[in-house]
Each structure stands twice: as structure tokens, then as C-alpha cells.
Scaffold this motif. Structure first.
Motif, mmCIF file in Angstrom:
data_model
loop_
_atom_site.group_PDB
_atom_site.id
_atom_site.type_symbol
_atom_site.label_atom_id
_atom_site.label_comp_id
_atom_site.label_asym_id
_atom_site.label_seq_id
_atom_site.Cartn_x
_atom_site.Cartn_y
_atom_site.Cartn_z
ATOM 1 N N GLU A 111 0.768 -1.237 -0.003
ATOM 2 C CA GLU A 111 0.019 0.093 0.030
ATOM 3 C C GLU A 111 0.729 1.355 -0.172
ATOM 4 N N ASP A 115 1.482 4.032 -2.791
ATOM 5 C CA ASP A 115 1.198 5.597 -2.569
ATOM 6 C C ASP A 115 2.462 6.253 -3.219
ATOM 7 N N ASP A 126 -4.418 -7.373 -7.478
ATOM 8 C CA ASP A 126 -4.394 -8.051 -6.111
ATOM 9 C C ASP A 126 -4.828 -9.422 -6.017
#
Length: 336
Positions: A111, A115, A126
């Protein structure tokens, strides 16, 4: 295992600085085609965390894989559960067109990596998210070694089994989504990708039928593992049962006497001629189970969890289907 955003940012900055000074660190060759430059070079760039993803992409791309920058992050054979991305890995992800990862507990770092990504149009796949409600919770069966609780784990938090690639049904689902992502990123070759997917899906179906023909006719469908057990998706597909020393995602490596005794009793009760381990096992637990049982002539066999494949293995011709065929052959010998 969690990598904080500030750390990932620092790694990305370090790689950028290294690139400017010409002092970037080198890694084992894990990229098909030229050095990974992703969309900066105008070539399609795909980054995969584990071997099954990497091989599925290669199979669907066919000859076009040589025209792309295809990266396999765990190419040194590192186990998924022990992997930590390098600064170079983070930068490859940052600029790629398609990023494929498993999801789950071992991918908590993803994650924050996303970002910090430069390419905000990146397609992210995923695998556990694809399964939705079909993802299975980590199973703790009778006799398994209890795992020490992680101090950072929230009470009551559900942990899911990450080894979803060991189901051929899941492989078909993943390949279909990968095909869609490739077609979107490279529409000029979409027809070729679809044709390759159709051929590959037939091979997955044939492999599925091979497993089913072996397991459907088996009298004893319970196997004993003196090791971790990452095969729940595979076993559930074909109605197999098991006892094991550790759960599939367990970090434990030493079994207590009570666990060894339990498995030894099961070996006797089920009159098993074989006890199983996964790849790269030192077989010490399996051998201890045999010594403490009444079946001293019991043999040790190996099933491959397909999560420690190196680039040397890839270069020697190893594929997802070849490893699944090995597993099928091992089960055929035992169940037959």
C-alpha cells in the motif's frame, strides 16, 4: 514486516540519487528483455512479486514477453513470507504499467509502495482481492504447533491463507484478469494475448482433470505433513484432508514433542507409507515423526508450494505447470 511510508520514500530517494551518480546496486538478473525502465523506455513494464504471477504473464504474452520489461521480484528464491522490497524493487514498481501481487499479510508493504508510485495510471492486480469471498482463512488443525502471537496483531483479526496460486481454479481466474490488464496496456497485441490465454486455459483444465482423476479414485485421502502446510486451496479443490506440524503461513520451525507425537500416532492410525514435506525442507521433523511411530519404513516425499523458485530455475525451463505436474505425479504415487 510492515514498512512505513517514510522508509519507502527514503528508499526511493536513495535509488534516485544512485541513478544520478551512476552507483546503483545490481541484482540477480530477473527481468526479461532490456534492463527495467518501465514506461520510460516505451516498453510495456510488468512487475510481479511471486513466480506463478510471473509465469502466467509470460505464458499469456507468448513471444511478446521478449518485447516487454517483465520483472520477478522474488527471483532469488526468497519465501513470500520473508520478503522485504529493496529500494530498486520499489522504483521498479513505481514506474511500471502493471503490478501484480498476492495481497494478504505478507504484502502489507504494498500500500505504501503504491502511494509513492510515479505512475498513477498503473494497473494493480491483487490476487486475494480477486477471490473475494473465496479467500480462505488460515486454518489451525488438531495437533498443529501453536504459533506465538504477534504483539502488533489486533485481537480477533482474521488472517487469510495466501497460497491461492495452488488452486488451478484460482489460476484460471488470475490469468483471465491478467489478460485483460495486458490488453488494456497493449491493445495492439490484445488478440494475441487472448489466443494465448485460450491455449493456456486448456492446459490448466487438463491439469485440473489429472488431479481430479487421481483424487476421485483414492481410498485414503488424508496426508500427513512433517512441515508447514500451504496446500489448503489445492486440497480443498479435490477433497483431500491432512494433518501437519504447522499452518501454511506459520513462522515456526521447531515442533514440540507433543506435535511430533500426535503426527506419529496419526501415521500409525492411518497406516501411512509416506509423510510429506515442502520444498527446501531439511526433513528433520518428518524424520522425527517416523522415528516416534511404528512405521519405521515410512518414506518422505515432497510437494512443491511454488514459492521458492529462482531465476536459475526459470532459465532451466521450470514453469508453473511443470511444478504442478510434479505435485500431481507425487500424489498419484501415494494415492494410487
Amino acid at each position: 514486516m510492515f514498512i512505513r511510508k517514510s522508509f519507502i520514500t527514503a528508499m526511493a530517494m536513495a535509488v534516485a540519487a544512485a541513478g544520478l551518480t551512476g552507483c546503483g546496486a545490481s541484482r540477480e538478473s530477473d527481468t526479461a528483455g532490456s534492463a527495467a525502465g518501465g514506461n520510460k523506455s516505451g516498453r510495456l513494464s510488468v512487475v510481479c512479486t511471486i513466480f506463478p504471477e510471473y509465469d502466467w504473464v509470460k505464458q499469456i504474452m507468448g513471444d511478446h514477453a521478449d518485447e516487454a520489461d517483465l520483472t520477478y521480484l522474488l527471483s532469488s528464491g526468497t519465501d513470500l513470507h520473508n520478503y522485504q522490497p529493496t529500494a530498486s524493487d520499489i522504483m521498479k514498481i513505481s514506474t511500471c504499467d502493471i503490478f501484480i501481487h498476492v495481497g494478504g499479510e505478507s504484502d502489507k508493504w504494498v500500500e505504501d509502495a503504491l502511494d509513492e508510485a510515479d505512475n498513477k495510471d498503473m494497473q494493480v492486480i491483487d490476487l486475494m482481492e480477486l477471490l473475494g469471498g473465496s479467500a480462505k482463512e488460515e486454518e489451525v488443525k488438531e495437533g498443529m504447533e501453536a504459533e506465538e502471537e504477534d504483539e502488533e496483531e489486533e485481537e480477533g483479526e482474521v488472517e487469510y491463507d495466501e497460497h491461492i496460486w495452488l488452486s488451478l481454479k484460482n489460476a484460471k481466474t488470475a490469468c483471465s484478469v491478467i489478460n485483460g490488464a495486458l490488453a488494456k496496456a497493449d491493445p495492439d497485441h490484445a488478440a494475441d494475448y487472448s489466443s494465448s490465454l485460450e491455449d493456456y486455459t486448456k492446459k490448466l483444465d487438463e491439469m485440473d482433470e489429472s488431479f481430479r482423476s487421481i483424487t476421485d479414485s483414492a481410498e485414503n485421502k488424508t496426508l500427513i505433513f512433517g512441515d508447514r502446510f500451504p496446500f489448503r486451496y489445492l486440497f480443498d479443490d479435490y477433497g483431500l484432508d491432512y494433518y501437519a506440524a504447522f499452518a501454511g503461513c506459520s513462522a515456526e520451525s521447531e515442533a514440540s514433542f507433543s506435535t511430533i507425537s500426535f503426527l506419529s500416532e496419526k501415521l500409525d492410525q492411518l497406516e501411512c507409507d509416506t509423510i510429506f514435506t515442502i520444498e527446501n525442507s531439511d526433513k528433520s521433523i518428518a524424520e522425527a515423526v517416523i522415528r516416534n511411530s511404528g512405521r519405521k519404513d515410512c518414506s518422505v516425499a515432497e510437494l512443491n508450494s511454488i514459492q521458492s523458485v529462482t531465476m536459475n530455475d526459470v532459465n532451466s525451463g521450470v514453469t508453473y505447470l511443470s511444478l504442478m505436474q510434479q505435485n500431481c505425479d507425487v500424489l498419484a504415487e501415494y494415492l494410487g
